[in-house]
Write a protein that holds these residues in place. Structure first.
Motif, PDB file in Angstrom:
ATOM      1  N   MET A 174      10.529  26.394 -46.797  1.00 47.88           N
ATOM      2  CA  MET A 174      11.738  26.342 -46.959  1.00 47.88           C
ATOM      3  C   MET A 174      11.857  25.575 -48.466  1.00 47.88           C
ATOM      4  SD  MET A 174      13.735  27.674 -44.790  1.00 47.88           S
ATOM      5  CE  MET A 174      15.099  26.964 -44.855  1.00 47.88           C
ATOM      6  N   GLU A 175      10.983  24.573 -48.699  1.00 54.02           N
ATOM      7  CA  GLU A 175      11.047  23.770 -49.817  1.00 54.02           C
ATOM      8  C   GLU A 175      10.628  24.685 -51.121  1.00 54.02           C
ATOM      9  OE1 GLU A 175       7.933  20.814 -49.333  1.00 54.02           O
ATOM     10  OE2 GLU A 175       9.322  19.873 -47.562  1.00 54.02           O
ATOM     11  N   CYS A 176       9.932  25.704 -50.823  1.00 52.92           N
ATOM     12  CA  CYS A 176       9.601  26.531 -52.163  1.00 52.92           C
ATOM     13  C   CYS A 176      10.760  27.305 -52.802  1.00 52.92           C
ATOM     14  CB  CYS A 176       8.361  27.306 -52.060  1.00 52.92           C
ATOM     15  SG  CYS A 176       8.805  28.978 -51.563  1.00 52.92           S
ATOM     16  N   GLU A 177      10.902  27.357 -54.033  1.00 51.39           N
ATOM     17  CA  GLU A 177      11.977  28.181 -54.741  1.00 51.39           C
ATOM     18  C   GLU A 177      12.341  29.342 -54.554  1.00 51.39           C
ATOM     19  OE1 GLU A 177      11.686  26.799 -58.899  1.00 51.39           O
ATOM     20  OE2 GLU A 177      11.705  24.821 -58.590  1.00 51.39           O
ATOM     21  N   GLY A 178      11.587  30.165 -54.513  1.00 49.89           N
ATOM     22  CA  GLY A 178      11.769  31.462 -54.403  1.00 49.89           C
ATOM     23  C   GLY A 178      11.673  32.116 -52.937  1.00 49.89           C
ATOM     24  N   SER A 179      11.654  33.091 -52.707  1.00 45.84           N
ATOM     25  CA  SER A 179      11.436  33.785 -51.502  1.00 45.84           C
ATOM     26  C   SER A 179      10.012  33.669 -50.760  1.00 45.84           C
ATOM     27  CB  SER A 179      11.884  35.464 -51.316  1.00 45.84           C
ATOM     28  OG  SER A 179      13.191  35.237 -51.839  1.00 45.84           O
ATOM     29  N   SER A 180      10.039  33.519 -49.375  1.00 48.60           N
ATOM     30  CA  SER A 180       8.693  33.461 -48.767  1.00 48.60           C
ATOM     31  C   SER A 180       8.671  34.089 -47.833  1.00 48.60           C
ATOM     32  CB  SER A 180       8.662  31.902 -48.632  1.00 48.60           C
ATOM     33  OG  SER A 180       9.726  31.476 -48.107  1.00 48.60           O
ATOM     34  N   TYR A 181       7.197  34.506 -47.164  1.00 41.59           N
ATOM     35  CA  TYR A 181       7.149  35.187 -45.999  1.00 41.59           C
ATOM     36  C   TYR A 181       5.948  34.574 -45.039  1.00 41.59           C
ATOM     37  CZ  TYR A 181       5.413  39.120 -43.385  1.00 41.59           C
ATOM     38  OH  TYR A 181       4.835  40.012 -42.305  1.00 41.59           O
ATOM     39  N   ILE A 182       6.210  34.673 -43.810  1.00 38.25           N
ATOM     40  CA  ILE A 182       5.319  34.111 -42.909  1.00 38.25           C
ATOM     41  C   ILE A 182       5.191  34.910 -41.945  1.00 38.25           C
ATOM     42  CG2 ILE A 182       4.897  32.031 -41.196  1.00 38.25           C
ATOM     43  CD1 ILE A 182       6.607  30.388 -42.861  1.00 38.25           C
ATOM     44  N   HIS A 183       4.053  35.115 -41.414  1.00 36.44           N
ATOM     45  CA  HIS A 183       3.346  36.238 -40.468  1.00 36.44           C
ATOM     46  C   HIS A 183       3.173  35.491 -39.169  1.00 36.44           C
ATOM     47  CE1 HIS A 183       2.349  40.358 -39.401  1.00 36.44           C
ATOM     48  NE2 HIS A 183       1.431  39.826 -38.778  1.00 36.44           N
ATOM     49  N   ILE A 184       3.722  35.540 -38.295  1.00 34.10           N
ATOM     50  CA  ILE A 184       3.258  34.694 -36.867  1.00 34.10           C
ATOM     51  C   ILE A 184       2.734  35.724 -35.870  1.00 34.10           C
ATOM     52  CG2 ILE A 184       4.371  33.304 -35.078  1.00 34.10           C
ATOM     53  CD1 ILE A 184       6.062  32.126 -37.100  1.00 34.10           C
ATOM     54  N   LEU A 185       1.429  35.542 -35.390  1.00 36.51           N
ATOM     55  CA  LEU A 185       0.984  36.222 -34.234  1.00 36.51           C
ATOM     56  C   LEU A 185       1.524  35.648 -32.969  1.00 36.51           C
ATOM     57  CD1 LEU A 185      -1.439  38.172 -33.385  1.00 36.51           C
ATOM     58  CD2 LEU A 185      -2.421  36.015 -32.669  1.00 36.51           C
ATOM     59  N   SER A 186       2.301  36.587 -32.361  1.00 32.65           N
ATOM     60  CA  SER A 186       2.718  36.374 -31.004  1.00 32.65           C
ATOM     61  C   SER A 186       2.316  36.898 -29.651  1.00 32.65           C
ATOM     62  CB  SER A 186       4.408  36.092 -30.984  1.00 32.65           C
ATOM     63  OG  SER A 186       4.677  37.130 -31.710  1.00 32.65           O
ATOM     64  N   PRO A 187       1.191  36.469 -29.072  1.00 34.19           N
ATOM     65  CA  PRO A 187       0.719  37.295 -27.781  1.00 34.19           C
ATOM     66  C   PRO A 187       1.806  37.379 -26.889  1.00 34.19           C
ATOM     67  CG  PRO A 187      -0.522  35.156 -28.218  1.00 34.19           C
ATOM     68  CD  PRO A 187       0.769  35.080 -29.245  1.00 34.19           C
ATOM     69  N   CYS A 188       1.618  38.592 -26.280  1.00 36.56           N
ATOM     70  CA  CYS A 188       2.721  39.408 -25.469  1.00 36.56           C
ATOM     71  C   CYS A 188       1.983  39.569 -24.172  1.00 36.56           C
ATOM     72  CB  CYS A 188       3.137  40.582 -26.150  1.00 36.56           C
ATOM     73  SG  CYS A 188       4.171  41.499 -25.137  1.00 36.56           S
ATOM     74  N   PRO A 189       2.252  38.730 -22.955  1.00 34.55           N
ATOM     75  CA  PRO A 189       1.699  39.151 -21.857  1.00 34.55           C
ATOM     76  C   PRO A 189       1.858  40.403 -21.080  1.00 34.55           C
ATOM     77  CG  PRO A 189       2.755  37.172 -21.726  1.00 34.55           C
ATOM     78  CD  PRO A 189       3.196  37.514 -22.998  1.00 34.55           C
ATOM     79  N   VAL A 190       2.781  41.012 -21.442  1.00 31.82           N
ATOM     80  CA  VAL A 190       3.104  42.405 -20.759  1.00 31.82           C
ATOM     81  C   VAL A 190       2.496  43.523 -21.593  1.00 31.82           C
ATOM     82  CG1 VAL A 190       4.976  43.962 -20.268  1.00 31.82           C
ATOM     83  CG2 VAL A 190       5.370  41.431 -20.063  1.00 31.82           C
ATOM     84  N   GLY A 191       2.441  43.413 -22.971  1.00 33.34           N
ATOM     85  CA  GLY A 191       1.966  44.443 -23.737  1.00 33.34           C
ATOM     86  C   GLY A 191       0.462  44.446 -23.693  1.00 33.34           C
ATOM     87  N   TRP A 192      -0.005  43.094 -23.654  1.00 37.16           N
ATOM     88  CA  TRP A 192      -1.475  42.956 -23.989  1.00 37.16           C
ATOM     89  C   TRP A 192      -2.133  43.068 -22.694  1.00 37.16           C
ATOM     90  CZ3 TRP A 192      -2.588  39.004 -28.444  1.00 37.16           C
ATOM     91  CH2 TRP A 192      -1.864  39.264 -29.409  1.00 37.16           C
ATOM     92  N   ASP A 193      -1.428  42.980 -21.651  1.00 38.08           N
ATOM     93  CA  ASP A 193      -1.819  42.919 -20.118  1.00 38.08           C
ATOM     94  C   ASP A 193      -2.684  41.724 -19.872  1.00 38.08           C
ATOM     95  OD1 ASP A 193      -2.043  43.775 -17.632  1.00 38.08           O
ATOM     96  OD2 ASP A 193      -2.875  45.825 -18.189  1.00 38.08           O
ATOM     97  N   PHE A 194      -2.195  40.511 -19.963  1.00 38.98           N
ATOM     98  CA  PHE A 194      -2.972  39.481 -19.443  1.00 38.98           C
ATOM     99  C   PHE A 194      -2.147  38.323 -18.555  1.00 38.98           C
ATOM    100  CE2 PHE A 194      -1.806  38.394 -23.680  1.00 38.98           C
ATOM    101  CZ  PHE A 194      -1.195  36.971 -23.622  1.00 38.98           C
ATOM    102  N   ASP A 195      -2.871  37.639 -17.936  1.00 37.52           N
ATOM    103  CA  ASP A 195      -1.890  36.518 -17.352  1.00 37.52           C
ATOM    104  C   ASP A 195      -1.163  35.702 -18.141  1.00 37.52           C
ATOM    105  OD1 ASP A 195      -0.796  35.592 -14.830  1.00 37.52           O
ATOM    106  OD2 ASP A 195      -2.798  34.487 -14.379  1.00 37.52           O
ATOM    107  N   SER A 196       0.080  35.308 -17.551  1.00 43.92           N
ATOM    108  CA  SER A 196       0.935  34.819 -18.725  1.00 43.92           C
ATOM    109  C   SER A 196       0.711  33.227 -18.910  1.00 43.92           C
ATOM    110  CB  SER A 196       2.303  34.738 -18.007  1.00 43.92           C
ATOM    111  OG  SER A 196       2.651  33.862 -16.944  1.00 43.92           O
TER     112      SER A 196
END
Lengths: 242, 101
Positions: A145-167
Protein backbone atom coordinates in the motif's frame (compact mmCIF):
# COMPACT_ATOMS: atom_id res chain seq x y z
CA UNK A 1 9.72 -18.74 18.43
CA UNK A 2 10.89 -16.51 21.27
CA UNK A 3 8.72 -15.00 23.97
CA UNK A 4 8.28 -11.73 22.11
CA UNK A 5 7.16 -13.52 18.97
CA UNK A 6 4.60 -15.49 20.92
CA UNK A 7 2.85 -12.46 22.35
CA UNK A 8 2.92 -10.34 19.19
CA UNK A 9 -0.74 -11.00 18.17
CA UNK A 10 -1.78 -8.64 20.96
CA UNK A 11 0.01 -5.76 19.24
CA UNK A 12 -2.23 -5.98 16.19
CA UNK A 13 -5.39 -3.88 16.03
CA UNK A 14 -8.29 -5.77 17.57
CA UNK A 15 -10.87 -4.11 15.35
CA UNK A 16 -12.31 -6.41 12.68
CA UNK A 17 -13.11 -4.88 9.33
CA UNK A 18 -13.73 -8.17 7.58
CA UNK A 19 -16.91 -9.14 9.37
CA UNK A 20 -17.49 -12.74 10.35
CA UNK A 21 -21.15 -12.35 9.52
CA UNK A 22 -20.38 -11.61 5.93
CA UNK A 23 -18.76 -14.77 4.69
CA UNK A 24 -20.41 -18.11 4.11
CA UNK A 25 -17.08 -19.91 3.66
CA UNK A 26 -16.54 -23.49 4.78
CA UNK A 27 -14.99 -24.15 8.15
CA UNK A 28 -11.23 -23.75 8.22
CA UNK A 29 -11.17 -21.76 4.97
CA UNK A 30 -7.76 -20.42 4.00
CA UNK A 31 -9.17 -17.63 1.84
CA UNK A 32 -11.23 -16.23 4.71
CA UNK A 33 -8.17 -16.33 6.95
CA UNK A 34 -6.05 -14.56 4.32
CA UNK A 35 -8.63 -11.84 3.73
CA UNK A 36 -9.04 -11.23 7.43
CA UNK A 37 -5.31 -10.88 7.99
CA UNK A 38 -4.85 -8.64 4.95
CA UNK A 39 -7.59 -6.32 6.25
CA UNK A 40 -5.67 -5.86 9.49
CA UNK A 41 -2.92 -4.14 7.50
CA UNK A 42 -5.19 -1.55 5.94
CA UNK A 43 -5.98 1.59 7.84
CA UNK A 44 -9.28 3.35 7.53
CA UNK A 45 -9.42 5.92 4.78
CA UNK A 46 -12.09 7.94 3.03
CA UNK A 47 -12.84 5.17 0.56
CA UNK A 48 -14.34 2.86 3.19
CA UNK A 49 -17.95 1.85 2.83
CA UNK A 50 -19.21 1.66 6.38
CA UNK A 51 -22.49 -0.05 5.68
CA UNK A 52 -21.16 -2.77 3.41
CA UNK A 53 -20.05 -6.08 4.80
CA UNK A 54 -16.55 -5.80 3.41
CA UNK A 55 -15.91 -2.24 4.42
CA UNK A 56 -13.36 -1.60 1.69
CA UNK A 57 -14.08 -1.15 -2.03
CA UNK A 58 -12.98 -4.17 -4.03
CA UNK A 59 -13.27 -5.45 -7.56
CA UNK A 60 -13.84 -8.80 -9.19
CA UNK A 61 -12.03 -11.72 -7.66
CA UNK A 62 -9.45 -13.55 -9.71
CA UNK A 63 -9.71 -17.29 -10.24
CA UNK A 64 -7.03 -19.35 -8.56
CA UNK A 65 -4.02 -20.93 -10.12
CA UNK A 66 -3.71 -21.55 -13.82
CA UNK A 67 -2.49 -24.43 -15.84
CA UNK A 68 -0.03 -24.28 -18.70
CA UNK A 69 -1.66 -26.63 -21.13
CA UNK A 70 -5.19 -25.21 -21.42
CA UNK A 71 -5.39 -22.09 -23.48
CA UNK A 72 -8.70 -20.65 -22.27
CA UNK A 73 -7.79 -20.95 -18.63
CA UNK A 74 -4.49 -19.22 -19.16
CA UNK A 75 -6.36 -16.14 -20.36
CA UNK A 76 -8.15 -15.70 -17.03
CA UNK A 77 -5.24 -13.75 -15.57
CA UNK A 78 -5.28 -11.12 -18.27
CA UNK A 79 -8.39 -9.03 -17.48
CA UNK A 80 -7.34 -8.31 -13.91
CA UNK A 81 -3.71 -7.63 -14.81
CA UNK A 82 -4.64 -5.38 -17.75
CA UNK A 83 -7.15 -3.57 -15.58
CA UNK A 84 -4.63 -2.45 -13.01
CA UNK A 85 -2.10 -1.54 -15.67
CA UNK A 86 -4.53 0.79 -17.42
CA UNK A 87 -5.49 2.67 -14.29
CA UNK A 88 -3.75 5.93 -13.59
CA UNK A 89 -4.27 5.35 -9.88
CA UNK A 90 -2.09 2.81 -8.14
CA UNK A 91 -3.93 -0.28 -7.02
CA UNK A 92 -3.26 -3.51 -5.21
CA UNK A 93 -4.14 -6.88 -6.74
CA UNK A 94 -4.31 -9.81 -4.35
CA UNK A 95 -4.69 -13.34 -5.69
CA UNK A 96 -5.94 -15.96 -3.25
CA UNK A 97 -4.59 -19.14 -4.72
CA UNK A 98 -6.39 -22.29 -3.61
CA UNK A 99 -5.08 -24.26 -6.58
CA UNK A 100 -8.61 -25.09 -7.68
CA UNK A 101 -8.35 -24.55 -11.44
CA UNK A 102 -5.81 -27.33 -11.78
CA UNK A 103 -7.98 -29.57 -13.89
CA UNK A 104 -6.63 -33.09 -14.01
CA UNK A 105 -3.90 -33.45 -11.42
CA UNK A 106 -0.74 -34.59 -13.03
CA UNK A 107 2.71 -34.51 -11.44
CA UNK A 108 4.41 -33.50 -14.66
CA UNK A 109 2.44 -30.27 -15.17
CA UNK A 110 3.29 -27.43 -12.82
CA UNK A 111 1.00 -24.52 -12.28
CA UNK A 112 1.60 -21.21 -13.96
CA UNK A 113 3.59 -19.08 -11.57
CA UNK A 114 1.70 -15.79 -11.64
CA UNK A 115 4.16 -13.73 -9.52
CA UNK A 116 6.71 -14.22 -12.31
CA UNK A 117 4.14 -12.88 -14.78
CA UNK A 118 3.57 -9.86 -12.56
CA UNK A 119 7.32 -9.20 -12.33
CA UNK A 120 7.62 -9.43 -16.11
CA UNK A 121 4.74 -6.96 -16.45
CA UNK A 122 6.76 -4.45 -14.46
CA UNK A 123 4.65 -4.01 -11.34
CA UNK A 124 6.41 -2.06 -8.62
CA UNK A 125 5.98 -4.50 -5.77
CA UNK A 126 5.35 -8.24 -6.09
CA UNK A 127 5.25 -10.64 -3.16
CA UNK A 128 4.09 -14.09 -2.14
CA UNK A 129 2.54 -14.69 1.26
CA UNK A 130 0.81 -17.35 3.30
CA UNK A 131 -1.70 -16.93 6.17
CA UNK A 132 0.35 -19.35 8.27
CA UNK A 133 2.83 -16.50 8.67
CA UNK A 134 0.43 -13.67 9.62
CA UNK A 135 2.99 -10.99 10.50
CA UNK A 136 4.87 -11.55 7.26
CA UNK A 137 1.58 -11.24 5.32
CA UNK A 138 0.52 -8.08 7.15
CA UNK A 139 3.93 -6.48 6.56
CA UNK A 140 3.73 -7.23 2.86
CA UNK A 141 0.26 -5.76 2.43
CA UNK A 142 1.39 -2.64 4.27
CA UNK A 143 4.46 -2.30 2.06
CA UNK A 144 2.35 -2.80 -1.05
CA UNK A 145 0.00 0.00 0.00
CA UNK A 146 2.92 2.33 0.66
CA UNK A 147 4.61 1.83 -2.70
CA UNK A 148 3.81 4.34 -5.42
CA UNK A 149 2.86 2.14 -8.33
CA UNK A 150 0.62 -0.88 -8.65
CA UNK A 151 1.45 -4.00 -6.71
CA UNK A 152 0.59 -7.68 -6.67
CA UNK A 153 0.44 -10.18 -3.79
CA UNK A 154 0.00 -13.90 -4.28
CA UNK A 155 -1.45 -15.63 -1.22
CA UNK A 156 -1.51 -19.38 -0.85
CA UNK A 157 -4.75 -20.35 0.85
CA UNK A 158 -5.19 -24.02 1.72
CA UNK A 159 -8.65 -25.38 0.96
CA UNK A 160 -9.80 -28.26 3.22
CA UNK A 161 -12.51 -29.36 0.78
CA UNK A 162 -10.52 -29.20 -2.43
CA UNK A 163 -7.27 -30.54 -1.06
CA UNK A 164 -9.07 -33.13 1.01
CA UNK A 165 -7.62 -32.81 4.50
CA UNK A 166 -9.02 -32.25 7.96
CA UNK A 167 -10.05 -28.63 8.53
CA UNK A 168 -7.86 -28.19 11.61
CA UNK A 169 -4.68 -28.59 9.53
CA UNK A 170 -5.23 -25.47 7.38
CA UNK A 171 -2.51 -23.42 9.05
CA UNK A 172 -0.26 -26.46 9.45
CA UNK A 173 -0.32 -27.29 5.74
CA UNK A 174 0.48 -23.72 4.76
CA UNK A 175 3.50 -23.89 7.04
CA UNK A 176 4.59 -27.18 5.47
CA UNK A 177 4.27 -25.67 1.98
CA UNK A 178 6.72 -22.93 2.96
CA UNK A 179 9.09 -25.22 4.85
CA UNK A 180 9.23 -27.67 1.93
CA UNK A 181 10.12 -24.73 -0.35
CA UNK A 182 7.23 -25.65 -2.63
CA UNK A 183 5.76 -22.19 -1.99
CA UNK A 184 8.69 -19.90 -1.08
CA UNK A 185 7.89 -16.58 0.55
CA UNK A 186 9.69 -13.72 -1.14
CA UNK A 187 9.22 -10.16 -2.28
CA UNK A 188 10.39 -8.42 -5.43
CA UNK A 189 11.20 -4.73 -5.30
CA UNK A 190 12.31 -3.28 -8.64
CA UNK A 191 13.35 -6.67 -9.96
CA UNK A 192 15.38 -7.73 -6.92
CA UNK A 193 14.29 -10.99 -5.36
CA UNK A 194 14.59 -11.35 -1.60
CA UNK A 195 13.47 -14.32 0.48
CA UNK A 196 11.61 -13.09 3.55
CA UNK A 197 11.44 -16.45 5.30
CA UNK A 198 14.32 -18.80 4.61
CA UNK A 199 14.41 -22.06 6.54
CA UNK A 200 17.93 -23.40 6.93
CA UNK A 201 16.80 -27.02 6.78
CA UNK A 202 14.30 -27.59 4.01
CA UNK A 203 11.83 -30.41 4.55
CA UNK A 204 11.39 -33.09 1.89
CA UNK A 205 8.41 -32.42 -0.38
CA UNK A 206 7.05 -35.87 0.40
CA UNK A 207 5.85 -34.75 3.83
CA UNK A 208 3.72 -32.00 2.27
CA UNK A 209 2.30 -34.28 -0.43
CA UNK A 210 1.44 -37.11 1.96
CA UNK A 211 -0.71 -34.79 4.09
CA UNK A 212 -3.26 -34.26 1.32
CA UNK A 213 -5.55 -36.82 -0.23
CA UNK A 214 -5.71 -35.02 -3.57
CA UNK A 215 -2.21 -36.30 -4.34
CA UNK A 216 -2.96 -39.92 -3.52
CA UNK A 217 -2.43 -40.98 -7.13
CA UNK A 218 1.19 -39.79 -7.04
CA UNK A 219 3.86 -42.46 -7.10
CA UNK A 220 7.33 -42.37 -5.58
CA UNK A 221 8.86 -41.59 -8.98
CA UNK A 222 6.64 -38.51 -9.38
CA UNK A 223 7.55 -37.23 -5.93
CA UNK A 224 11.27 -37.45 -6.75
CA UNK A 225 10.62 -35.51 -9.95
CA UNK A 226 8.81 -32.76 -8.04
CA UNK A 227 11.60 -32.68 -5.45
CA UNK A 228 14.18 -32.11 -8.17
CA UNK A 229 12.16 -29.29 -9.71
CA UNK A 230 11.56 -27.63 -6.33
CA UNK A 231 15.25 -27.85 -5.41
CA UNK A 232 16.29 -26.28 -8.70
CA UNK A 233 13.85 -23.38 -8.33
CA UNK A 234 14.74 -22.77 -4.70
CA UNK A 235 18.50 -22.71 -5.38
CA UNK A 236 17.86 -20.05 -8.03
CA UNK A 237 15.79 -18.00 -5.57
CA UNK A 238 18.45 -18.19 -2.85
CA UNK A 239 21.04 -16.77 -5.20
CA UNK A 240 18.62 -14.15 -6.47
CA UNK A 241 19.01 -15.20 -10.10
CA UNK A 242 15.50 -15.74 -11.41
CA UNK B 1 -28.69 -22.70 8.76
CA UNK B 2 -28.20 -18.98 8.65
CA UNK B 3 -30.85 -16.91 10.35
CA UNK B 4 -31.70 -13.30 9.81
CA UNK B 5 -31.38 -11.28 13.00
CA UNK B 6 -33.83 -8.66 11.76
CA UNK B 7 -36.41 -11.34 11.02
CA UNK B 8 -36.09 -12.71 14.52
CA UNK B 9 -36.62 -9.33 16.15
CA UNK B 10 -39.51 -7.95 14.11
CA UNK B 11 -42.60 -9.52 12.56
CA UNK B 12 -42.34 -11.14 9.13
CA UNK B 13 -42.46 -8.90 6.11
CA UNK B 14 -45.87 -8.92 4.34
CA UNK B 15 -47.14 -7.25 1.20
CA UNK B 16 -48.74 -4.42 3.20
CA UNK B 17 -45.29 -3.31 4.37
CA UNK B 18 -44.13 -2.69 0.81
CA UNK B 19 -43.58 0.99 0.10
CA UNK B 20 -45.28 2.79 -2.77
CA UNK B 21 -43.40 2.09 -5.98
CA UNK B 22 -41.59 -0.80 -4.32
CA UNK B 23 -38.94 1.59 -3.04
CA UNK B 24 -36.28 0.00 -0.88
CA UNK B 25 -35.23 2.31 1.94
CA UNK B 26 -32.49 0.00 3.22
CA UNK B 27 -29.74 -1.50 1.14
CA UNK B 28 -29.34 -5.25 1.08
CA UNK B 29 -26.35 -6.53 3.00
CA UNK B 30 -25.00 -9.60 4.65
CA UNK B 31 -24.22 -7.96 7.98
CA UNK B 32 -27.22 -9.29 9.94
CA UNK B 33 -26.44 -12.90 9.06
CA UNK B 34 -25.20 -15.30 11.71
CA UNK B 35 -23.10 -17.65 9.67
CA UNK B 36 -22.12 -20.03 12.46
CA UNK B 37 -23.98 -23.23 11.85
CA UNK B 38 -24.14 -24.93 15.20
CA UNK B 39 -20.75 -26.62 15.41
CA UNK B 40 -20.47 -30.24 16.47
CA UNK B 41 -17.37 -29.49 18.52
CA UNK B 42 -16.76 -26.22 20.31
CA UNK B 43 -13.43 -24.93 21.64
CA UNK B 44 -13.09 -24.74 25.41
CA UNK B 45 -10.19 -22.91 27.09
CA UNK B 46 -8.36 -24.28 30.09
CA UNK B 47 -7.49 -21.12 31.99
CA UNK B 48 -4.69 -22.75 33.97
CA UNK B 49 -2.77 -23.68 30.81
CA UNK B 50 -3.59 -20.52 28.82
CA UNK B 51 -0.87 -17.84 28.76
CA UNK B 52 -3.01 -15.28 26.91
CA UNK B 53 -0.66 -15.11 23.91
CA UNK B 54 -3.38 -14.64 21.29
CA UNK B 55 -2.29 -17.18 18.68
CA UNK B 56 -5.80 -18.65 18.57
CA UNK B 57 -7.14 -15.16 17.92
CA UNK B 58 -4.91 -14.44 14.92
CA UNK B 59 -5.48 -17.83 13.26
CA UNK B 60 -9.29 -17.89 13.47
CA UNK B 61 -10.75 -17.64 9.92
CA UNK B 62 -14.18 -16.58 11.15
CA UNK B 63 -12.97 -13.87 13.53
CA UNK B 64 -15.01 -15.63 16.21
CA UNK B 65 -12.39 -15.52 18.97
CA UNK B 66 -12.55 -12.34 20.99
CA UNK B 67 -10.56 -11.03 23.92
CA UNK B 68 -12.50 -10.59 27.11
CA UNK B 69 -11.78 -7.94 29.71
CA UNK B 70 -9.53 -10.13 31.87
CA UNK B 71 -7.23 -10.83 28.92
CA UNK B 72 -8.35 -14.38 28.23
CA UNK B 73 -9.85 -15.36 24.90
CA UNK B 74 -13.23 -16.90 24.25
CA UNK B 75 -15.20 -18.00 21.21
CA UNK B 76 -18.35 -16.31 20.00
CA UNK B 77 -20.50 -19.33 19.21
CA UNK B 78 -22.72 -17.35 16.83
CA UNK B 79 -19.84 -17.33 14.37
CA UNK B 80 -17.67 -20.30 15.35
CA UNK B 81 -17.86 -23.13 12.85
CA UNK B 82 -15.84 -25.60 14.87
CA UNK B 83 -12.94 -26.02 12.48
CA UNK B 84 -10.40 -26.76 15.23
CA UNK B 85 -7.54 -24.58 13.99
CA UNK B 86 -7.21 -22.95 17.43
CA UNK B 87 -6.95 -26.40 19.05
CA UNK B 88 -4.22 -27.44 16.61
CA UNK B 89 -2.23 -24.20 16.79
CA UNK B 90 -2.25 -23.66 20.57
CA UNK B 91 1.32 -24.09 21.81
CA UNK B 92 0.33 -25.08 25.31
CA UNK B 93 -2.56 -27.40 24.58
CA UNK B 94 -4.95 -25.14 26.45
CA UNK B 95 -7.82 -25.52 23.97
CA UNK B 96 -9.80 -28.73 23.72
CA UNK B 97 -12.62 -29.44 21.32
CA UNK B 98 -15.60 -30.76 23.24
CA UNK B 99 -19.16 -31.60 22.37
CA UNK B 100 -21.70 -28.91 22.93
CA UNK B 101 -24.03 -29.56 25.86
Amino acid sequence: MDKFGLYVPQLLPFKEHFLPQAHPACMGCGVALGVRQAYKALEETKGWMKKASWEIPWEQPLPGSLIKSKKEKREMIRPAMLNIEKKSQASLLICFDNEAVEGKLSPTVFKKWIPAVAVARGLHYVATACPSYPFDLIDKVKRAMECEGSSYIHILSPCPVGWDFDSEFTVNIGRYAVECAIFPLYEVVAGDYRLTIDHPGVRPVEQYIKMQNRFKNFKQKDILEIQAEVDREYAKLREGKV
Amino acid sequence: MAKLKSVKQSEPHVWKDTKVGCVLLEEGKAKPFEMGQKPLLIPVWDKEMCVRCGLCYIFCPDAAIKRSDDGYYEADLDYCKGCGICHRECWFGAISMTEEK
